[in-house]
Design a protein around this motif. Structure first.
Motif, PDB file in Angstrom:
ATOM      1  N   ALA A 228       0.913  -1.288  -0.164  1.00 55.94           N
ATOM      2  CA  ALA A 228       0.402  -0.032   0.460  1.00 55.94           C
ATOM      3  C   ALA A 228       0.546   1.240   0.218  1.00 55.94           C
ATOM      4  O   ALA A 228       1.929   1.757   1.058  1.00 55.94           O
ATOM      5  CB  ALA A 228      -0.400  -0.023   1.157  1.00 55.94           C
ATOM      6  N   TRP A 229       0.885   2.138  -0.592  1.00 59.69           N
ATOM      7  CA  TRP A 229       1.871   3.115  -1.559  1.00 59.69           C
ATOM      8  C   TRP A 229       1.950   4.022  -0.290  1.00 59.69           C
ATOM      9  O   TRP A 229       0.709   4.751   0.405  1.00 59.69           O
ATOM     10  CB  TRP A 229       1.469   3.742  -2.445  1.00 59.69           C
ATOM     11  CG  TRP A 229       0.761   4.630  -2.966  1.00 59.69           C
ATOM     12  CD1 TRP A 229      -1.064   3.914  -3.882  1.00 59.69           C
ATOM     13  CD2 TRP A 229       0.532   6.086  -2.713  1.00 59.69           C
ATOM     14  NE1 TRP A 229      -1.121   5.256  -3.830  1.00 59.69           N
ATOM     15  CE2 TRP A 229      -0.696   6.583  -3.583  1.00 59.69           C
ATOM     16  CE3 TRP A 229       1.418   6.697  -2.122  1.00 59.69           C
ATOM     17  CZ2 TRP A 229      -1.282   7.342  -3.348  1.00 59.69           C
ATOM     18  CZ3 TRP A 229       1.229   8.098  -2.281  1.00 59.69           C
ATOM     19  CH2 TRP A 229      -0.200   8.599  -3.128  1.00 59.69           C
ATOM     20  N   GLY A 230       2.556   4.544  -0.001  1.00 61.06           N
ATOM     21  CA  GLY A 230       2.801   5.901   1.419  1.00 61.06           C
ATOM     22  C   GLY A 230       2.404   5.178   2.301  1.00 61.06           C
ATOM     23  O   GLY A 230       2.471   6.436   3.758  1.00 61.06           O
ATOM     24  N   GLN A 231       2.170   4.136   3.031  1.00 59.66           N
ATOM     25  CA  GLN A 231       1.119   3.416   4.466  1.00 59.66           C
ATOM     26  C   GLN A 231       2.097   2.734   4.953  1.00 59.66           C
ATOM     27  O   GLN A 231       3.564   2.143   4.478  1.00 59.66           O
ATOM     28  CB  GLN A 231       0.516   2.372   4.225  1.00 59.66           C
ATOM     29  CG  GLN A 231      -0.717   3.073   3.225  1.00 59.66           C
ATOM     30  CD  GLN A 231      -1.439   4.139   4.189  1.00 59.66           C
ATOM     31  OE1 GLN A 231      -2.100   4.022   5.208  1.00 59.66           O
ATOM     32  NE2 GLN A 231      -1.274   5.311   3.476  1.00 59.66           N
ATOM     33  N   ASP A 232       1.951   3.022   6.267  1.00 57.23           N
ATOM     34  CA  ASP A 232       3.758   2.164   7.030  1.00 57.23           C
ATOM     35  C   ASP A 232       2.391   1.480   7.980  1.00 57.23           C
ATOM     36  O   ASP A 232       3.023   1.658   8.973  1.00 57.23           O
ATOM     37  CB  ASP A 232       4.282   3.133   7.885  1.00 57.23           C
ATOM     38  CG  ASP A 232       3.510   3.953   8.860  1.00 57.23           C
ATOM     39  OD1 ASP A 232       3.019   3.963   8.572  1.00 57.23           O
ATOM     40  OD2 ASP A 232       4.425   4.801   9.199  1.00 57.23           O
ATOM     41  N   GLY A 233       1.692   0.548   7.989  1.00 57.23           N
ATOM     42  CA  GLY A 233       0.714   0.035   8.522  1.00 57.23           C
ATOM     43  C   GLY A 233      -0.188   0.336   9.068  1.00 57.23           C
ATOM     44  O   GLY A 233      -0.900   1.304   9.396  1.00 57.23           O
ATOM     45  N   PRO A 234      -1.310  -0.762  10.029  1.00 54.74           N
ATOM     46  CA  PRO A 234      -0.422  -1.567  10.372  1.00 54.74           C
ATOM     47  C   PRO A 234      -1.107  -2.764   9.233  1.00 54.74           C
ATOM     48  O   PRO A 234      -1.009  -4.153   9.183  1.00 54.74           O
ATOM     49  CB  PRO A 234      -1.079  -2.474  11.551  1.00 54.74           C
ATOM     50  CG  PRO A 234      -2.531  -1.379  11.337  1.00 54.74           C
ATOM     51  CD  PRO A 234      -1.995   0.182  11.000  1.00 54.74           C
ATOM     52  N   ASN A 235      -2.219  -2.092   8.063  1.00 50.74           N
ATOM     53  CA  ASN A 235      -2.708  -3.211   7.279  1.00 50.74           C
ATOM     54  C   ASN A 235      -1.942  -3.029   6.124  1.00 50.74           C
ATOM     55  O   ASN A 235      -2.861  -4.179   5.010  1.00 50.74           O
ATOM     56  CB  ASN A 235      -4.035  -2.335   7.328  1.00 50.74           C
ATOM     57  CG  ASN A 235      -5.852  -2.435   8.455  1.00 50.74           C
ATOM     58  OD1 ASN A 235      -5.217  -3.539   9.059  1.00 50.74           O
ATOM     59  ND2 ASN A 235      -5.892  -1.377   8.679  1.00 50.74           N
ATOM     60  N   GLY A 236      -1.357  -2.325   6.173  1.00 47.53           N
ATOM     61  CA  GLY A 236      -0.387  -2.470   4.435  1.00 47.53           C
ATOM     62  C   GLY A 236       0.526  -1.630   4.553  1.00 47.53           C
ATOM     63  O   GLY A 236       0.523  -0.663   5.328  1.00 47.53           O
ATOM     64  N   TYR A 237       1.469  -1.631   3.260  1.00 54.24           N
ATOM     65  CA  TYR A 237       3.077  -1.211   3.256  1.00 54.24           C
ATOM     66  C   TYR A 237       3.822  -0.694   2.042  1.00 54.24           C
ATOM     67  O   TYR A 237       3.220  -1.728   1.165  1.00 54.24           O
ATOM     68  CB  TYR A 237       4.018  -2.056   4.455  1.00 54.24           C
ATOM     69  CG  TYR A 237       3.622  -2.236   5.336  1.00 54.24           C
ATOM     70  CD1 TYR A 237       3.860  -1.863   6.875  1.00 54.24           C
ATOM     71  CD2 TYR A 237       2.789  -3.589   5.546  1.00 54.24           C
ATOM     72  CE1 TYR A 237       3.423  -2.080   8.240  1.00 54.24           C
ATOM     73  CE2 TYR A 237       2.472  -3.664   6.932  1.00 54.24           C
ATOM     74  CZ  TYR A 237       3.284  -3.297   7.571  1.00 54.24           C
ATOM     75  OH  TYR A 237       2.167  -3.745   9.029  1.00 54.24           O
ATOM     76  N   ASP A 238       4.095  -0.172   2.246  1.00 50.09           N
ATOM     77  CA  ASP A 238       5.127  -0.145   0.525  1.00 50.09           C
ATOM     78  C   ASP A 238       6.246  -0.244   1.618  1.00 50.09           C
ATOM     79  O   ASP A 238       6.683  -0.147   2.415  1.00 50.09           O
ATOM     80  CB  ASP A 238       5.449   2.028   0.503  1.00 50.09           C
ATOM     81  CG  ASP A 238       5.283   2.731   1.486  1.00 50.09           C
ATOM     82  OD1 ASP A 238       5.985   2.245   2.074  1.00 50.09           O
ATOM     83  OD2 ASP A 238       5.755   3.972   0.473  1.00 50.09           O
ATOM     84  N   CYS A 239       8.156  -0.202   0.979  1.00 54.82           N
ATOM     85  CA  CYS A 239       8.781  -0.373   1.059  1.00 54.82           C
ATOM     86  C   CYS A 239       9.613  -0.012   2.146  1.00 54.82           C
ATOM     87  O   CYS A 239       9.873  -0.818   3.591  1.00 54.82           O
ATOM     88  CB  CYS A 239       9.978  -0.958  -0.085  1.00 54.82           C
ATOM     89  SG  CYS A 239      10.597   0.470  -0.434  1.00 54.82           S
ATOM     90  N   SER A 240       9.865   1.276   2.222  1.00 52.79           N
ATOM     91  CA  SER A 240      10.051   1.896   3.629  1.00 52.79           C
ATOM     92  C   SER A 240       9.453   1.940   4.316  1.00 52.79           C
ATOM     93  O   SER A 240       9.584   2.250   5.802  1.00 52.79           O
ATOM     94  CB  SER A 240      10.760   3.534   3.250  1.00 52.79           C
ATOM     95  OG  SER A 240       9.604   4.610   2.255  1.00 52.79           O
ATOM     96  N   GLY A 241       8.180   1.875   4.121  1.00 54.27           N
ATOM     97  CA  GLY A 241       7.631   1.554   5.286  1.00 54.27           C
ATOM     98  C   GLY A 241       7.270   0.399   6.342  1.00 54.27           C
ATOM     99  O   GLY A 241       7.181   0.763   7.476  1.00 54.27           O
TER     100      GLY A 241
END
Length: 323
Positions: A228-241
């Motif tokens: 999930a672009w721009g996300q840092d969890g808890p339901n989705g993430y991009d790489c640096s997130g």
């Protein structure tokens, strides 16, 4: 020549003429699955770079907000200090106007004896130094206040420009993402991978002690969750997130941007890799967390789920250890 032959010739000429002037219809072959996959991978890599640029902008905006808050907190006391200095100088000027200045000639002419002359001159020198110090303090306070307000104005201007750029970048991502998802539907029948089973995946994490162990367990717990672009969890993430969220769970703050993460970690060699370290790819366009045994966990790209792969899933750019 019979009327039949004339008719046949006319029809033949007409047919040839139509063939020459009619627009040609080119048969377009649908792209093969391999070609679609190649296009998807190329578009995904390009779009991920845009996402990381978007993430970098967001991090800079966060830094700007913190700077604005600090400057405003500093300006309050500075304004009070400058106001007090202004009042002191104003009072000094008013007193001098009402009473007249104490000058050296006045001190000499009204002195009764030589000792009195020295006392008066000493007092004059003391008062002069006091006044000079008050004026210097007033000038310094005013300049410091002006400097801080200028810094605040510049910071607010940067904030506005970056917010505008952030909005433009977001619109581009959403537009390009719609095209990418359409390609995925053509190639795979759906825009995103099916949610993977991830029950108790954190329990599968290797036994790693300390903060690195907490980060690795978090990464295992994210397996199967969607990109999930721009996300840092808890339901989705991009790489640096994902990497920032994993280390946040371990009590460490990392910026949500691959390039910025590279800037705050200690750079190490491949032979020094241990669980919890970060592995960087695509000229700092992608990042993963090393979990041991030659494996990393990463949020791969649009339409995919967090997965565990070989550290050589693509040529590594470099390796970093969270300080």
């Amino acid at each position: 020549m019979s009327p039949l032959i004339h008719t046949l010739r006319a029809l033949t000429v007409a047919a040839c003429t139509l063939a020459l002037v009619a627009p040609a219809t080119v048969a377009r072959a649908e792209p093969s699955p391999a070609e679609l996959t190649r296009r998807i991978e190329k578009s995904s890599a390009e779009l991920e770079r845009v996402v990381e640029a978007h993430n970098e902008l967001r991090e800079k905006i966060k830094d700007n907000r913190a700077a604005v808050s600090r400057l405003r907190k500093q300006i309050g006391p500075l304004e009070q200090q400058a106001a007090q200095s202004r009042a002191d100088v104003g009072e000094m000027a008013a007193t001098a106007y009402k009473t007249g200045n104490l000058g050296a000639v006045d001190a000499l002419m009204h002195a009764d004896d030589p000792a009195s002359v020295l006392d008066r001159l000493g007092t004059l020198d003391h008062l002069t130094r006091q006044r000079q110090a008050s004026i210097a303090s007033y000038t310094a306070d005013q300049q410091q206040l002006l400097d801080q307000k200028t810094r605040l104005d510049v910071t607010l201007s940067q904030q506005a420009a970056r917010s505008k750029e952030l909005s433009t970048t977001k619109q581009r991502i959403e537009r390009d993402l719609a095209k990418l998802y359409e390609m995925r539907r053509q190639a795979y029948g759906r825009a995103t991978e099916r949610p993977a089973s991830r029950a108790n995946s954190a329990d599968d994490a290797p036994a790693v002690s300390g903060q690195a162990g907490a980060a690795v367990r978090y990464a295992y717990g994210a397996l199967g969750k969607p990109y999930a672009w721009g996300q840092d969890g808890p339901n989705g993430y991009d790489c640096s997130g994902l990497t920032s969220a994993a280390w946040r769970a371990a009590g460490k703050q990392l910026p949500h941007n691959t390039k910025m993460q590279w800037g705050v970690v200690s750079h190490i060699s491949r032979s020094q890799l241990r669980p919890g370290d970060l592995v960087f790819y695509r000229s700092l366009g992608h990042v993963a967390i090393y979990v041991g045994d030659g494996q990393v966990i990463h949020a791969p790209t649009f339409g995919r789920n967090v997965e565990k792969r070989s550290v050589d899933l693509m040529p590594p750019y470099g390796y970093g250890r969270v300080r």
